[in-house]
Design a protein around this motif. Structure first.
Motif, PDB file in Angstrom:
ATOM      1  N   HIS A 194       0.833  -1.205   0.000  1.00 13.87           N
ATOM      2  CA  HIS A 194       0.000   0.000   0.000  1.00 13.87           C
ATOM      3  C   HIS A 194       0.873   1.263   0.000  1.00 13.87           C
ATOM      4  CE1 HIS A 194      -3.617   2.354   0.787  1.00 13.87           C
ATOM      5  NE2 HIS A 194      -2.984   2.952   1.778  1.00 13.87           N
ATOM      6  N   ASP A 195       1.863   1.294   0.888  1.00 17.83           N
ATOM      7  CA  ASP A 195       2.813   2.422   0.938  1.00 17.83           C
ATOM      8  C   ASP A 195       3.488   2.614  -0.416  1.00 17.83           C
ATOM      9  OD1 ASP A 195       2.363   2.839   3.625  1.00 17.83           O
ATOM     10  OD2 ASP A 195       4.179   1.813   4.306  1.00 17.83           O
ATOM     11  N   THR A 196       3.902   1.499  -1.003  1.00 20.27           N
ATOM     12  CA  THR A 196       4.628   1.550  -2.273  1.00 20.27           C
ATOM     13  C   THR A 196       3.743   2.132  -3.376  1.00 20.27           C
ATOM     14  OG1 THR A 196       5.929  -0.364  -1.612  1.00 20.27           O
ATOM     15  CG2 THR A 196       5.901   0.151  -3.964  1.00 20.27           C
ATOM     16  N   MET A 197       2.472   1.736  -3.374  1.00 23.49           N
ATOM     17  CA  MET A 197       1.534   2.252  -4.375  1.00 23.49           C
ATOM     18  C   MET A 197       1.369   3.769  -4.222  1.00 23.49           C
ATOM     19  SD  MET A 197      -1.949   3.285  -4.428  1.00 23.49           S
ATOM     20  CE  MET A 197      -2.761   2.430  -3.070  1.00 23.49           C
ATOM     21  N   LEU A 198       1.184   4.230  -2.975  1.00 23.56           N
ATOM     22  CA  LEU A 198       0.989   5.671  -2.739  1.00 23.56           C
ATOM     23  C   LEU A 198       2.249   6.456  -3.099  1.00 23.56           C
ATOM     24  CD1 LEU A 198      -0.796   5.485   0.741  1.00 23.56           C
ATOM     25  CD2 LEU A 198      -1.869   6.047  -1.458  1.00 23.56           C
ATOM     26  N   THR A 199       3.398   5.909  -2.717  1.00 26.39           N
ATOM     27  CA  THR A 199       4.662   6.604  -2.953  1.00 26.39           C
ATOM     28  C   THR A 199       4.939   6.711  -4.449  1.00 26.39           C
ATOM     29  OG1 THR A 199       5.446   5.682  -0.868  1.00 26.39           O
ATOM     30  CG2 THR A 199       7.104   6.624  -2.311  1.00 26.39           C
ATOM     31  N   ALA A 200       4.656   5.628  -5.181  1.00 29.66           N
ATOM     32  CA  ALA A 200       4.884   5.651  -6.631  1.00 29.66           C
ATOM     33  C   ALA A 200       3.973   6.687  -7.291  1.00 29.66           C
ATOM     34  CB  ALA A 200       4.621   4.260  -7.213  1.00 29.66           C
ATOM     35  N   ARG A 201       2.728   6.766  -6.815  1.00 32.16           N
ATOM     36  CA  ARG A 201       1.797   7.746  -7.373  1.00 32.16           C
ATOM     37  C   ARG A 201       2.280   9.165  -7.108  1.00 32.16           C
ATOM     38  NH1 ARG A 201      -3.799   6.981  -8.334  1.00 32.16           N
ATOM     39  NH2 ARG A 201      -5.010   8.908  -8.474  1.00 32.16           N
ATOM     40  N   ALA A 202       2.713   9.416  -5.872  1.00 34.62           N
ATOM     41  CA  ALA A 202       3.196  10.751  -5.511  1.00 34.62           C
ATOM     42  C   ALA A 202       4.421  11.116  -6.345  1.00 34.62           C
ATOM     43  CB  ALA A 202       3.525  10.799  -4.014  1.00 34.62           C
ATOM     44  N   TRP A 203       5.338  10.165  -6.488  1.00 30.92           N
ATOM     45  CA  TRP A 203       6.561  10.409  -7.251  1.00 30.92           C
ATOM     46  C   TRP A 203       6.216  10.767  -8.699  1.00 30.92           C
ATOM     47  CZ3 TRP A 203      11.767  10.314  -5.761  1.00 30.92           C
ATOM     48  CH2 TRP A 203      12.681  10.424  -6.808  1.00 30.92           C
ATOM     49  N   GLU A 204       5.321   9.970  -9.268  1.00 33.03           N
ATOM     50  CA  GLU A 204       4.948  10.155 -10.669  1.00 33.03           C
ATOM     51  C   GLU A 204       4.289  11.523 -10.885  1.00 33.03           C
ATOM     52  OE1 GLU A 204       1.913   7.714 -13.393  1.00 33.03           O
ATOM     53  OE2 GLU A 204       3.206   6.471 -12.125  1.00 33.03           O
ATOM     54  N   LEU A 205       3.348  11.873 -10.014  1.00 32.94           N
ATOM     55  CA  LEU A 205       2.626  13.140 -10.166  1.00 32.94           C
ATOM     56  C   LEU A 205       3.562  14.331  -9.966  1.00 32.94           C
ATOM     57  CD1 LEU A 205      -0.739  12.421  -8.277  1.00 32.94           C
ATOM     58  CD2 LEU A 205      -0.351  12.537 -10.751  1.00 32.94           C
ATOM     59  N   LEU A 206       4.397  14.256  -8.937  1.00 38.87           N
ATOM     60  CA  LEU A 206       5.275  15.393  -8.639  1.00 38.87           C
ATOM     61  C   LEU A 206       6.375  15.521  -9.686  1.00 38.87           C
ATOM     62  CD1 LEU A 206       5.487  15.093  -4.745  1.00 38.87           C
ATOM     63  CD2 LEU A 206       4.385  16.934  -6.038  1.00 38.87           C
ATOM     64  N   ALA A 207       6.859  14.379 -10.192  1.00 37.97           N
ATOM     65  CA  ALA A 207       7.924  14.416 -11.206  1.00 37.97           C
ATOM     66  C   ALA A 207       7.431  15.103 -12.478  1.00 37.97           C
ATOM     67  CB  ALA A 207       8.408  13.001 -11.512  1.00 37.97           C
ATOM     68  N   ALA A 208       6.139  14.997 -12.753  1.00 38.35           N
ATOM     69  CA  ALA A 208       5.586  15.593 -13.972  1.00 38.35           C
ATOM     70  C   ALA A 208       5.220  17.062 -13.780  1.00 38.35           C
ATOM     71  CB  ALA A 208       4.345  14.800 -14.401  1.00 38.35           C
ATOM     72  N   GLU A 209       5.324  17.539 -12.535  1.00 37.01           N
ATOM     73  CA  GLU A 209       4.902  18.907 -12.234  1.00 37.01           C
ATOM     74  C   GLU A 209       6.073  19.869 -12.457  1.00 37.01           C
ATOM     75  OE1 GLU A 209       1.957  19.896 -11.663  1.00 37.01           O
ATOM     76  OE2 GLU A 209       2.326  21.936 -10.932  1.00 37.01           O
ATOM     77  N   PRO A 210       5.902  20.904 -13.295  1.00 35.41           N
ATOM     78  CA  PRO A 210       7.014  21.820 -13.558  1.00 35.41           C
ATOM     79  C   PRO A 210       7.533  22.485 -12.273  1.00 35.41           C
ATOM     80  CG  PRO A 210       5.174  22.225 -15.063  1.00 35.41           C
ATOM     81  CD  PRO A 210       4.692  21.245 -14.058  1.00 35.41           C
ATOM     82  N   GLY A 211       8.847  22.602 -12.177  1.00 35.47           N
ATOM     83  CA  GLY A 211       9.448  23.287 -11.037  1.00 35.47           C
ATOM     84  C   GLY A 211       9.687  22.404  -9.828  1.00 35.47           C
ATOM     85  N   VAL A 212       9.267  21.135  -9.888  1.00 39.83           N
ATOM     86  CA  VAL A 212       9.454  20.257  -8.731  1.00 39.83           C
ATOM     87  C   VAL A 212      10.732  19.438  -8.897  1.00 39.83           C
ATOM     88  CG1 VAL A 212       8.540  18.251  -7.466  1.00 39.83           C
ATOM     89  CG2 VAL A 212       7.008  20.105  -8.160  1.00 39.83           C
ATOM     90  N   THR A 213      11.572  19.443  -7.865  1.00 42.74           N
ATOM     91  CA  THR A 213      12.754  18.580  -7.826  1.00 42.74           C
ATOM     92  C   THR A 213      12.520  17.505  -6.779  1.00 42.74           C
ATOM     93  OG1 THR A 213      14.113  20.520  -8.275  1.00 42.74           O
ATOM     94  CG2 THR A 213      15.265  18.545  -7.515  1.00 42.74           C
ATOM     95  N   LEU A 214      12.720  16.247  -7.161  1.00 45.81           N
ATOM     96  CA  LEU A 214      12.561  15.131  -6.224  1.00 45.81           C
ATOM     97  C   LEU A 214      13.933  14.612  -5.819  1.00 45.81           C
ATOM     98  CD1 LEU A 214       9.696  13.567  -8.229  1.00 45.81           C
ATOM     99  CD2 LEU A 214       9.512  13.860  -5.758  1.00 45.81           C
ATOM    100  N   TYR A 215      14.045  14.106  -4.602  1.00 45.67           N
ATOM    101  CA  TYR A 215      15.331  13.592  -4.105  1.00 45.67           C
ATOM    102  C   TYR A 215      15.242  12.104  -3.808  1.00 45.67           C
ATOM    103  CZ  TYR A 215      15.879  18.606  -3.575  1.00 45.67           C
ATOM    104  OH  TYR A 215      15.915  19.950  -3.814  1.00 45.67           O
ATOM    105  N   GLY A 216      16.356  11.417  -4.068  1.00 48.94           N
ATOM    106  CA  GLY A 216      16.411   9.985  -3.774  1.00 48.94           C
ATOM    107  C   GLY A 216      16.133   9.148  -5.000  1.00 48.94           C
ATOM    108  N   PRO A 217      16.208   7.822  -4.823  1.00 49.71           N
ATOM    109  CA  PRO A 217      16.048   6.923  -5.969  1.00 49.71           C
ATOM    110  C   PRO A 217      14.615   6.905  -6.490  1.00 49.71           C
ATOM    111  CG  PRO A 217      16.260   5.666  -3.936  1.00 49.71           C
ATOM    112  CD  PRO A 217      16.487   7.099  -3.568  1.00 49.71           C
TER     113      PRO A 217
END
Lengths: 406, 140
Positions: free
Chosen positions: A302-325
């Motif tokens: 469940h955590d993995t599903m939510l985290t993947a969704r958050a990563w995907e949405l934020l990565a596609a958002e202009p101006g957002v930098t994500l950290y970590g693998p």
């Protein structure tokens, strides 16, 4: 099997409105909320079974002692470890300090080395700095790859026979990196080093099998796994705990006391001086049972599903930098939004009832490595929903509109 | 939470006044917010007892940047004694959320909600703490 909706109903606080909006609690890496089952277990224990433990012989002393030791077995079971090695502490921080002092001062010698990573929480860094200064040990740091994973090739080179202790997070509280602790333990044991794993961000979120990982020490906290504050676990391999000196001294931890000296109780009691956190132990055990009923595998998925969704949405958002693998990671995403200070982002999200963390997350050296002063972090747990992840993205967009430089 | 992100505050954040470095500061002081690691530098140029010019630099959240911008605007041209009075007024204002009687705070009034946000008080006071150190160093 409970649905997420049913799980949410177990947590009274989740029906709260914050600033007129339904609470979206995404600060689980800092602390988690408590289900009614844990609150009830605490109340029932205080209402009908409470007394001090390991002292009296009256009825309540017996029931309380029985429940307290049962709690130890429940926690041992959660991480598949020998209950004789489970020490109740105030939390992960105290667990690590206990090892640094009780093991380190006795067994880590001048000229030996302590190997850590730059991604450690201050709690798994500063105790070793203090110890190293006291005994004259060297501090070494396992280099990171660009994506925030451990460089296994370079790290191996640092792991020579002078290394006495490897202290490493199971899951980074900022990068979300899941470190290959089993492999690290194997490598360390080959050169005769001991390994302490900081499991604060792992034990609440995924199945942990200590008999498989083989760590000499493993630490985690109650409040990050739906239990109360003020309690945590230090697991230590029993044969090592036997050889260690006490951490704190006083009642409970002794066998016999004379005016000028004393002998020590057997493990794990040798490390539990004074009246232990009894009601907190009942609470953490109720939390462990609750999580096991839901299933640690289910929680991890469940955590993995939510985290993947958050990563995907934020990565596609202009101006957002994500950290970590980008791939497999712990239950959190850490990021920055160009032009928006993380504190402002957190404050603006709060207006929409969304709770995230902003700052350096007790990992200043890691933030220096990342080249930023602060980051924003959203962290997930069993009661979060995909809709809440979407609300986070909407909140980020709204904050950009409010704050972005014109 | 009360809405601290009002138009006046956002205006100072987007278009901070007196941002940058001075070429010939009498002295420079640094402030650090332990909460987030934000760093702020104040450059001050005195002409005798009068603060002739002041600028601030560094990265920060909207509250600390706006607070620094408002500080420079309010205090440029003031005497050391007046500045010391202002520091006292500001501290009182941040603590209580009210301006002392008879004091015109101007734009600084935008920070009135801060007293109810204990975690963010450090952001608002960061430039003022740096200023206080600068004044005590200038007085020697």
């Amino acid at each position: 099997m409970k649905t997420v909706e049913e799980i949410r109903r177990d947590f009274p606080i989740l029906s709260l409105k914050v600033n007129g909006r339904p609470l979206v609690y995404l600060d689980n890496a800092a602390s988690s909320q408590k289900p009614i089952q844990v609150l009830n277990a605490y109340c029932r224990f205080c209402e009908s079974r409470y007394a001090n433990v390991h002292r009296g012989v009256h009825t309540l002393a017996e029931t309380a002692t029985g429940d307290y030791e049962e709690a130890r077995k429940t926690l041992a079971d959660l991480v598949q470890a020998d209950a004789r090695g489970v020490v109740f502490t105030r939390g992960t921080t105290e667990s690590i300090n206990l090892v640094a002092q009780s093991y380190g001062r006795k067994f880590i010698k001048h000229g030996q080395a302590i190997l850590m990573t730059p991604m450690e929480h201050h709690a798994n860094l500063v105790p070793w700095q203090v110890l190293a200064r006291a005994v004259g040990a060297e501090l070494r740091f396992w280099p990171l790859n660009q994506d925030g994973t451990l460089d296994m090739v370079e790290g191996r080179k640092l792991l020579d026979a002078r290394v006495a202790m490897v202290a490493v997070a199971h899951v980074s509280n900022v990068l979300g990196t899941i470190n290959p602790v089993r492999e690290i333990v194997e490598m360390a044991h080959r050169v005769g080093a001991k390994v302490l794993v900081d499991g604060a961000q792992a034990a609440p979120h995924m199945p942990v099998n200590l008999s498989e990982i083989g760590a000499d020490f493993y630490a985690f906290s109650g409040h990050k796994m739906c239990g109360s504050t003020g309690i945590g676990v230090l697991y230590g391999r029993p044969e090592i705990l036997e050889d260690m000196d006490p951490f704190m001294t006083g009642g409970e931890m002794i066998r016999e006391v004379w005016l000028d000296h004393a002998t020590w109780n057997e493990i794990p009691h040798k490390f539990e001086a004074g009246t232990p956190p009894i009601t907190e132990a009942i609470s953490i055990a109720a939390a462990a049972r609750y999580l096991q009923e839901i299933g640690m595998d289910w929680i991890h998925a469940h955590d993995t599903m939510l985290t993947a969704r958050a990563w995907e949405l934020l990565a596609a958002e202009p101006g957002v930098t994500l950290y970590g693998p980008a791939g497999e990671r712990g239950a959190l995403v850490t990021f920055n939004v160009a032009g928006v200070h993380p504190h402002d982002l957190a404050a603006l999200l709060d207006r929409d009832g969304i709770a995230i963390r902003a700052g350096h997350h007790c990992a200043q050296p890691l933030h220096r490595w990342l080249g930023v002063q602060a980051t924003a972090r959203a962290s997930f747990y069993l009661y979060n929903t995909p809709e809440e992840v979407d609300a986070l993205l909407e909140g980020v967009r709204a904050a950009k509109k409010v704050l972005q430089l014109v | 939470m009360s809405d601290i992100y009002g138009e006046i505050l956002l205006d100072h954040y987007r278009l901070p006044r007196n941002k940058g470095r001075l070429e010939h500061p009498t002295l420079s002081v640094e402030g650090v917010n332990p909460l987030c690691g934000d760093e702020l530098t104040l450059d001050l140029e005195f002409d005798g007892q009068r603060l002739k010019d002041i600028r601030f630099s560094g990265k920060g959240c909207a509250i600390s940047v706006a607070s620094a911008s408002m500080l420079t605007e309010a205090l440029k041209g003031k005497t050391v004694e007046e500045i010391e009075r202002w520091i006292g007024v500001f501290r009182e204002f941040i603590r209580t959320g009210r301006a002392p009687d008879g004091v015109e705070l101007g734009d600084l009034l935008a920070l009135e909600g801060i007293s109810k946000l204990p975690v963010r008080v450090k952001c608002a006071t960061l430039p003022w703490s740096a200023l206080e150190e600068a004044i005590s160093r200038y007085r020697g």
